[in-house]
Design an enzyme around this catalytic site. Structure first.
Site, PDB file in Angstrom:
ATOM      1  N   GLU A  61       0.842  -1.197   0.000  1.00 52.89           N
ATOM      2  CA  GLU A  61       0.000   0.000   0.000  1.00 52.89           C
ATOM      3  C   GLU A  61       0.878   1.249   0.000  1.00 52.89           C
ATOM      4  O   GLU A  61       1.996   1.237   0.510  1.00 52.89           O
ATOM      5  CB  GLU A  61      -0.934  -0.010   1.218  1.00 52.89           C
ATOM      6  CG  GLU A  61      -0.252  -0.209   2.566  1.00 52.89           C
ATOM      7  CD  GLU A  61       0.289   1.069   3.166  1.00 52.89           C
ATOM      8  OE1 GLU A  61      -0.116   2.150   2.696  1.00 52.89           O
ATOM      9  OE2 GLU A  61       1.107   0.991   4.091  1.00 52.89           O
ATOM     10  N   CYS A 101       4.698   4.776   9.943  1.00 54.12           N
ATOM     11  CA  CYS A 101       5.382   4.226   8.770  1.00 54.12           C
ATOM     12  C   CYS A 101       6.858   4.583   8.699  1.00 54.12           C
ATOM     13  O   CYS A 101       7.725   3.706   8.762  1.00 54.12           O
ATOM     14  CB  CYS A 101       4.676   4.691   7.500  1.00 54.12           C
ATOM     15  SG  CYS A 101       3.001   4.042   7.321  1.00 54.12           S
TER      16      CYS A 101
END
Length: 448
Positions: free
Chosen positions: A160, A272
């Site tokens: 993603e 992230c």
């Protein structure tokens, strides 16, 4: 198409909802019964603009459902997405226990061929481990049952590229769709799945599994590198008497560089960049490769998170005990309530250690701050940004929410003990702050 998504976090919930929005039949499964119960009621566990409405609409239309029943979920989907967390382990490597547990679960319950799609951010080689784990469970089942044909499956890497705060839009209009597999049949199935998002031009990029896994890490590490590089330049500019905002415009006009991710500030945070940089460093260490650039990126970011604290210490000559600071912005970035690795946490905890108090406000992260820190005498969570100012010695801006960009400066001066502002996101022009009578500190520019 019938799709199952394991995991209802930022990635799984958004991806599942958007697939349902274009007409696919999606089942989202999670082990957290409380979360599933709330999702069934339309209560979203995360703040993501536009997501709540889409979840409610697609659930009401019968295209999106939620369950804790793994057997039902595996039976439903020809395509099985793994979108669970890969938190950092103690050594910085990605913890794959949840990914591998889902792989086992799929293998235990599958009764027909399945395409297993890894959406989680995982180290290179994880697809091989998932494939081996599924094959192991299926072999054990075949030995016990001694009947039926061997079940076929494929493990595909489909990373993603969603940004918190704009994940819905990123999912609806992806700039690329990476498919990592060597099976043409799997490519065709995923092309059909993503066809509604691939109409204007072909966004699908097919590659081998390991390259797809590395692409995700490489993308995040590249963006983190741009941020750390710009913060390095900001620190140089400050010491050389230059203005980093002018420098930013000067280099951003070069199309090879561009304006994205070259804004100086107080460092990156979130779920992230910190995790992925650490994980790739660890992966490099495991093969005896010294990832010098990545290590420098991580070190620069850790130091950058203290840049506002350094300015505050310098201004008050280290005497912070008894001071009160109004803090605007708790989330690591705008349009999210995520405080994981947020610079605000580093700053607040250091201020508390120095004996100072914090009066904080964030448009979305107040509940998260309450969950993280609970009740404490040196933290007041305020209902408005104006309330946070009252009686404070100075204002500190950590997150660049839109509502902070054009404040009432007269009110700020009236509420603060002194008109002092520490701006970690360079929201204001120093000369204008000077004309308004502020003592003003920003990043990579001369203080006023």
């Amino acid at each position: 198409m019938n799709v199952t998504v394991f995991g209802t976090g930022y990635v799984g919930l958004v991806q599942g909802t958007i697939l349902a929005e274009v007409g696919h039949q999606v089942v989202c499964v999670d082990v957290d019964a409380e979360k599933i119960g709330k999702l069934e009621q339309g209560i979203i566990p995360i703040y993501e603009p536009g997501l709540e409405t889409l979840v409610k609409e697609n659930h009401a239309a019968g295209r999106l459902s939620f369950t804790t029943d793994a057997a039902m979920a595996v039976a439903h989907g020809d395509i099985q997405f793994i979108a669970v967390g890969t938190p950092p382990d103690e050594d910085g490597s990605a913890d794959l226990q949840y990914v591998l547990k889902v792989a086992e679960t799929i293998a235990e319950h599958m009764a027909a061929p399945r395409i297993i799609v890894n959406k989680s951010t995982v180290p290179v080689g994880t697809a091989d481990r998932v494939r081996a784990r599924v094959a192991e469970v299926l072999a054990a089942r075949a030995g016990a049952e001694q009947e039926g044909e061997a079940l076929t499956f494929d493990v595909v890497s489909n990373p993603e590229f969603l940004k918190e705060g704009s994940a819905v839009a990123d999912c609806q209009k992806p700039d690329r769709i990476i498919i990592g597999t060597e099976r043409d049949a799997s490519v065709e199935v995923l092309r059909e799945l993503y066809a509604p998002f691939n109409r204007n031009h072909d966004k699908v990029i097919v590659m081998d599994v390991r390259s797809a896994e590395l692409t995700k890490y490489a993308a995040n590490c590249m963006l983190a590198t741009k941020i750390s590089f710009m913060n390095e330049m900001a620190n140089l500019a400050e010491r050389l008497g230059a203005d980093i905002e002018a420098v930013r415009q000067g280099i951003g006009s070069d199309p090879r560089i561009g304006y994205h991710f070259i804004y100086p500030g107080v460092g990156y945070g979130g779920s992230c960049f910190p995790k992925d940089v650490q994980a790739l460093i660890r992966a490099a260490d495991d093969i005896a490769y010294d990832a010098k650039v990545l290590k420098a990126v991580e070190a620069r970011n850790a130091t950058q998170k203290t840049t506002l604290l350094d300015k505050i210490h310098q201004h008050y000559k280290g005497e912070l005990a008894g001071k009160t600071f109004a803090l605007w912005g708790l989330a690591f970035k705008p349009n999210t309530d995520d405080m994981r690795e947020a610079p605000s946490r580093v700053l607040m905890e250091a201020l508390w250690e120095a004996g100072a108090r914090v009066q904080a406000y964030d448009p979305e992260a107040m509940e998260e701050a309450q969950r993280l820190y609970g009740s404490r005498d040196d933290l007041t969570l305020c209902g408005t940004k104006e309330t946070a100012l009252k009686g404070a010695d100075a204002l500190v801006i950590v997150t660049e929410w839109q509502s902070f960009r054009a404040p009432d400066f007269t009110l700020i001066q009236q509420q603060l003990a002194e008109p002092t502002l520490f701006d970690g996101r360079n929201l204001f022009v120093p000369s204008r702050m000077a004309s308004k009578g502020f003592t003003y500190y920003s990043v990579g520019r001369r203080p006023v």
